[in-house]
Design a protein around this motif. Structure first.
Motif, PDB file in Angstrom:
ATOM      1  N   ARG A  24       1.657  12.965  -5.733  1.00 35.62           N
ATOM      2  CA  ARG A  24       1.951  13.802  -4.560  1.00 35.62           C
ATOM      3  C   ARG A  24       0.651  14.401  -4.053  1.00 35.62           C
ATOM      4  NH1 ARG A  24       6.528  17.989  -6.171  1.00 35.62           N
ATOM      5  NH2 ARG A  24       6.420  18.672  -3.990  1.00 35.62           N
ATOM      6  N   ALA A  25       0.558  14.509  -2.737  1.00 37.35           N
ATOM      7  CA  ALA A  25      -0.639  15.083  -2.118  1.00 37.35           C
ATOM      8  C   ALA A  25      -0.284  16.422  -1.483  1.00 37.35           C
ATOM      9  CB  ALA A  25      -1.197  14.127  -1.069  1.00 37.35           C
ATOM     10  N   PHE A  26      -1.237  17.340  -1.541  1.00 39.82           N
ATOM     11  CA  PHE A  26      -1.058  18.672  -0.960  1.00 39.82           C
ATOM     12  C   PHE A  26      -2.286  19.035  -0.136  1.00 39.82           C
ATOM     13  CE2 PHE A  26       1.558  18.647  -4.754  1.00 39.82           C
ATOM     14  CZ  PHE A  26       2.727  19.271  -4.342  1.00 39.82           C
ATOM     15  N   ALA A  27      -2.040  19.749   0.959  1.00 43.74           N
ATOM     16  CA  ALA A  27      -3.130  20.254   1.797  1.00 43.74           C
ATOM     17  C   ALA A  27      -3.114  21.774   1.757  1.00 43.74           C
ATOM     18  CB  ALA A  27      -2.949  19.764   3.238  1.00 43.74           C
ATOM     19  N   SER A  28      -4.250  22.361   1.460  1.00 39.23           N
ATOM     20  CA  SER A  28      -4.330  23.828   1.437  1.00 39.23           C
ATOM     21  C   SER A  28      -4.438  24.365   2.859  1.00 39.23           C
ATOM     22  CB  SER A  28      -5.539  24.273   0.611  1.00 39.23           C
ATOM     23  OG  SER A  28      -6.732  24.148   1.373  1.00 39.23           O
ATOM     24  N   ASN A  29      -4.256  25.672   2.979  1.00 34.50           N
ATOM     25  CA  ASN A  29      -4.347  26.318   4.303  1.00 34.50           C
ATOM     26  C   ASN A  29      -5.760  26.809   4.610  1.00 34.50           C
ATOM     27  OD1 ASN A  29      -4.731  28.617   2.800  1.00 34.50           O
ATOM     28  ND2 ASN A  29      -2.715  29.512   3.214  1.00 34.50           N
ATOM     29  N   GLY A  30      -6.710  26.489   3.758  1.00 34.19           N
ATOM     30  CA  GLY A  30      -8.089  26.924   3.974  1.00 34.19           C
ATOM     31  C   GLY A  30      -8.473  28.148   3.170  1.00 34.19           C
ATOM     32  N   HIS A  31      -7.472  28.869   2.668  1.00 35.86           N
ATOM     33  CA  HIS A  31      -7.741  30.099   1.913  1.00 35.86           C
ATOM     34  C   HIS A  31      -7.074  30.051   0.539  1.00 35.86           C
ATOM     35  CE1 HIS A  31      -9.482  32.214   5.400  1.00 35.86           C
ATOM     36  NE2 HIS A  31      -8.638  31.480   6.094  1.00 35.86           N
ATOM     37  N   GLN A  32      -6.966  28.872   0.004  1.00 36.21           N
ATOM     38  CA  GLN A  32      -6.300  28.714  -1.292  1.00 36.21           C
ATOM     39  C   GLN A  32      -7.201  27.919  -2.237  1.00 36.21           C
ATOM     40  OE1 GLN A  32      -3.028  26.589   0.526  1.00 36.21           O
ATOM     41  NE2 GLN A  32      -1.557  28.191  -0.024  1.00 36.21           N
ATOM     42  N   GLY A  33      -7.046  28.192  -3.499  1.00 35.33           N
ATOM     43  CA  GLY A  33      -7.614  27.354  -4.539  1.00 35.33           C
ATOM     44  C   GLY A  33      -6.476  26.805  -5.380  1.00 35.33           C
ATOM     45  N   VAL A  35      -4.040   9.917   3.448  1.00 32.24           N
ATOM     46  CA  VAL A  35      -4.244  10.069   4.893  1.00 32.24           C
ATOM     47  C   VAL A  35      -4.187  11.546   5.261  1.00 32.24           C
ATOM     48  CG1 VAL A  35      -3.244   7.788   5.332  1.00 32.24           C
ATOM     49  CG2 VAL A  35      -1.785   9.840   5.436  1.00 32.24           C
ATOM     50  N   ALA A  36      -4.506  11.852   6.500  1.00 34.48           N
ATOM     51  CA  ALA A  36      -4.516  13.248   6.965  1.00 34.48           C
ATOM     52  C   ALA A  36      -3.108  13.825   6.986  1.00 34.48           C
ATOM     53  CB  ALA A  36      -5.146  13.335   8.349  1.00 34.48           C
ATOM     54  N   ASP A  37      -3.033  15.143   6.873  1.00 34.20           N
ATOM     55  CA  ASP A  37      -1.727  15.794   6.918  1.00 34.20           C
ATOM     56  C   ASP A  37      -1.319  16.038   8.370  1.00 34.20           C
ATOM     57  OD1 ASP A  37      -4.004  17.568   6.794  1.00 34.20           O
ATOM     58  OD2 ASP A  37      -2.597  19.225   6.807  1.00 34.20           O
ATOM     59  N   THR A  91       0.839  -1.185   0.000  1.00 32.85           N
ATOM     60  CA  THR A  91       0.000   0.000   0.000  1.00 32.85           C
ATOM     61  C   THR A  91       0.881   1.245   0.000  1.00 32.85           C
ATOM     62  OG1 THR A  91      -1.788  -1.090   1.203  1.00 32.85           O
ATOM     63  CG2 THR A  91      -1.705   1.313   1.296  1.00 32.85           C
ATOM     64  N   ILE A  92       0.561   2.153  -0.911  1.00 34.97           N
ATOM     65  CA  ILE A  92       1.260   3.440  -0.944  1.00 34.97           C
ATOM     66  C   ILE A  92       0.451   4.437  -0.127  1.00 34.97           C
ATOM     67  CG2 ILE A  92       1.969   5.350  -2.407  1.00 34.97           C
ATOM     68  CD1 ILE A  92       2.447   3.288  -4.619  1.00 34.97           C
ATOM     69  N   THR A  93       1.091   5.012   0.878  1.00 31.42           N
ATOM     70  CA  THR A  93       0.406   5.985   1.730  1.00 31.42           C
ATOM     71  C   THR A  93       0.785   7.384   1.283  1.00 31.42           C
ATOM     72  OG1 THR A  93       0.432   4.462   3.601  1.00 31.42           O
ATOM     73  CG2 THR A  93       0.113   6.800   4.094  1.00 31.42           C
ATOM     74  N   LEU A  94      -0.240   8.185   0.976  1.00 28.90           N
ATOM     75  CA  LEU A  94      -0.006   9.576   0.558  1.00 28.90           C
ATOM     76  C   LEU A  94      -0.347  10.504   1.711  1.00 28.90           C
ATOM     77  CD1 LEU A  94      -1.554   9.833  -3.022  1.00 28.90           C
ATOM     78  CD2 LEU A  94       0.865   9.878  -2.410  1.00 28.90           C
ATOM     79  N   ARG A  95       0.683  11.170   2.233  1.00 28.86           N
ATOM     80  CA  ARG A  95       0.450  12.130   3.312  1.00 28.86           C
ATOM     81  C   ARG A  95       0.670  13.531   2.747  1.00 28.86           C
ATOM     82  NH1 ARG A  95      -0.036  11.148   8.522  1.00 28.86           N
ATOM     83  NH2 ARG A  95       0.883   9.066   8.281  1.00 28.86           N
ATOM     84  N   PRO A  96      -0.329  14.426   2.837  1.00 29.30           N
ATOM     85  CA  PRO A  96      -0.215  15.730   2.174  1.00 29.30           C
ATOM     86  C   PRO A  96       0.903  16.586   2.742  1.00 29.30           C
ATOM     87  CG  PRO A  96      -2.493  15.256   2.736  1.00 29.30           C
ATOM     88  CD  PRO A  96      -1.655  14.228   3.432  1.00 29.30           C
ATOM     89  N   GLU A  97       1.546  17.303   1.828  1.00 26.85           N
ATOM     90  CA  GLU A  97       2.488  18.348   2.208  1.00 26.85           C
ATOM     91  C   GLU A  97       1.789  19.703   2.044  1.00 26.85           C
ATOM     92  OE1 GLU A  97       5.634  18.662  -0.956  1.00 26.85           O
ATOM     93  OE2 GLU A  97       4.628  16.869  -1.712  1.00 26.85           O
ATOM     94  N   GLU A 100       5.336  27.283  -4.927  1.00 28.16           N
ATOM     95  CA  GLU A 100       6.594  26.667  -5.359  1.00 28.16           C
ATOM     96  C   GLU A 100       6.434  25.153  -5.485  1.00 28.16           C
ATOM     97  OE1 GLU A 100       6.228  28.860  -2.902  1.00 28.16           O
ATOM     98  OE2 GLU A 100       7.036  30.587  -3.986  1.00 28.16           O
ATOM     99  N   SER A 101       5.867  24.520  -4.451  1.00 28.56           N
ATOM    100  CA  SER A 101       5.786  23.056  -4.485  1.00 28.56           C
ATOM    101  C   SER A 101       4.782  22.578  -5.530  1.00 28.56           C
ATOM    102  CB  SER A 101       5.410  22.511  -3.097  1.00 28.56           C
ATOM    103  OG  SER A 101       4.177  23.037  -2.654  1.00 28.56           O
ATOM    104  N   PHE A 102       3.778  23.403  -5.819  1.00 24.90           N
ATOM    105  CA  PHE A 102       2.730  22.994  -6.748  1.00 24.90           C
ATOM    106  C   PHE A 102       3.057  23.385  -8.193  1.00 24.90           C
ATOM    107  CE2 PHE A 102      -1.719  23.052  -8.408  1.00 24.90           C
ATOM    108  CZ  PHE A 102      -2.099  21.785  -8.012  1.00 24.90           C
ATOM    109  N   ALA A 103       4.136  24.102  -8.399  1.00 20.12           N
ATOM    110  CA  ALA A 103       4.448  24.662  -9.717  1.00 20.12           C
ATOM    111  C   ALA A 103       4.467  23.628 -10.847  1.00 20.12           C
ATOM    112  CB  ALA A 103       5.773  25.433  -9.670  1.00 20.12           C
ATOM    113  N   PRO A 104       4.927  22.384 -10.622  1.00 20.51           N
ATOM    114  CA  PRO A 104       4.922  21.433 -11.746  1.00 20.51           C
ATOM    115  C   PRO A 104       3.522  21.049 -12.220  1.00 20.51           C
ATOM    116  CG  PRO A 104       6.390  20.695  -9.984  1.00 20.51           C
ATOM    117  CD  PRO A 104       5.584  21.834  -9.437  1.00 20.51           C
ATOM    118  N   TYR A 105       2.524  21.354 -11.422  1.00 17.89           N
ATOM    119  CA  TYR A 105       1.170  20.868 -11.696  1.00 17.89           C
ATOM    120  C   TYR A 105       0.197  21.988 -12.082  1.00 17.89           C
ATOM    121  CZ  TYR A 105       3.614  17.459  -8.914  1.00 17.89           C
ATOM    122  OH  TYR A 105       4.581  16.615  -8.434  1.00 17.89           O
TER     123      TYR A 105
END
Lengths: 165, 165
Positions: free
Chosen positions: A109-118, A163-165, A2-8, A13-18
């Motif tokens: 890759r998984a990412f978690a927003s800060n609540g004020h991002q799209g 999983v949760a960040d 099982t591959i576990t994806l934990r959001p960063e 900058e980190s999202f720039a490739p996507y």
């Protein structure tokens, strides 16, 4: 296995490739309307392709997602960008992989927003279909409208769990 | 003589001469993502003109407006549409007049949103510059980017006052 994806943390900058992070980032503001407002310009690249047009919609969560969340497939829109912006502040979890003909689970890759991002996925970026954690949560969607098929799905062979960040 | 503008309710029908109301209207939803979401598609006509591109920004209120509010000028963007969507629910008051070379104060109409609506001005629609009632209130802006000048202002000769709905 099982591959576990934990959001960063989601950053431009980190999202720039996507694609782009849509946010009112400190230091980029300019005044408008005689100082009544500050504005943050040009937050994402809206790309409807050569023969598409830009469409605006709203999506509303009916079924909340719970974590850990088994991720079975990702999708991409080869012909246009697609942006999601929360219409009330909320944490977003997104999973992405670079554009390409195939998707290796190891590239997710998984990412978690800060609540004020799209987010704005650039054309071809593989991504998890939208999830949300509160029924009724709404998002504005800015994407491409056109006649051509513009959604490819890729079913993941590996077992992947977000999983949760 | 003072012209008093009292807002009427914002509806797609009443606002049609000026542009679109952006809202998740009951009866127009469709399911997506295996029923996890409902979607409301194509809520406004995004028109960047022939040689413009679509830009996305955020504006944030610094100085709250109080009513009654004396309205001194209106503006228009002849080359592209411009949409404002609240990023947290809030009442919006907008004032508009039909596209045209001049603006007669008698042609001004005011609308009050229900707190869950945005607006999209079609190219050329005269409108009051954005106001808001709470510092920190943010709006997403979808409009045209391009090299050409795209904002005309018209100073009102008459005394016009916007009052509460």
């Amino acid at each position: 296995m099982t591959i576990t994806l934990r959001p960063e943390p989601l950053t431009s900058e980190s999202f720039a490739p996507y694609g782009d992070v849509i946010e009112a980032a400190a230091g980029r503001e300019a005044a408008m309307n005689a100082g009544r407002f500050e504005r943050f310009d040009d937050l994402c690249v809206v790309d409807p392709g050569d023969d598409g047009r830009v469409a605006v919609g709203i999506v509303r969560c009916r079924l909340a997602t719970e974590l850990p969340y088994p991720l079975n497939l990702v999708e991409r829109h080869p012909l246009g960008s697609q942006a999601f912006i929360p219409l009330t502040p909320c944490r977003m979890l997104v999973v992405v992989a670079p554009p390409g003909d195939t998707v290796a689970a190891a590239d997710l890759r998984a990412f978690a927003s800060n609540g004020h991002q799209g987010v704005n996925y650039r054309p071809g970026t593989w991504h998890m279909p939208l999830i949300a954690f509160d029924p009724g949560q709404e998002f504005l969607v800015i994407d491409r409208a056109g006649e051509e098929a513009n959604c490819d799905e890729h079913r993941l062979e590996e077992r992947v769990v977000l999983v949760a960040d």
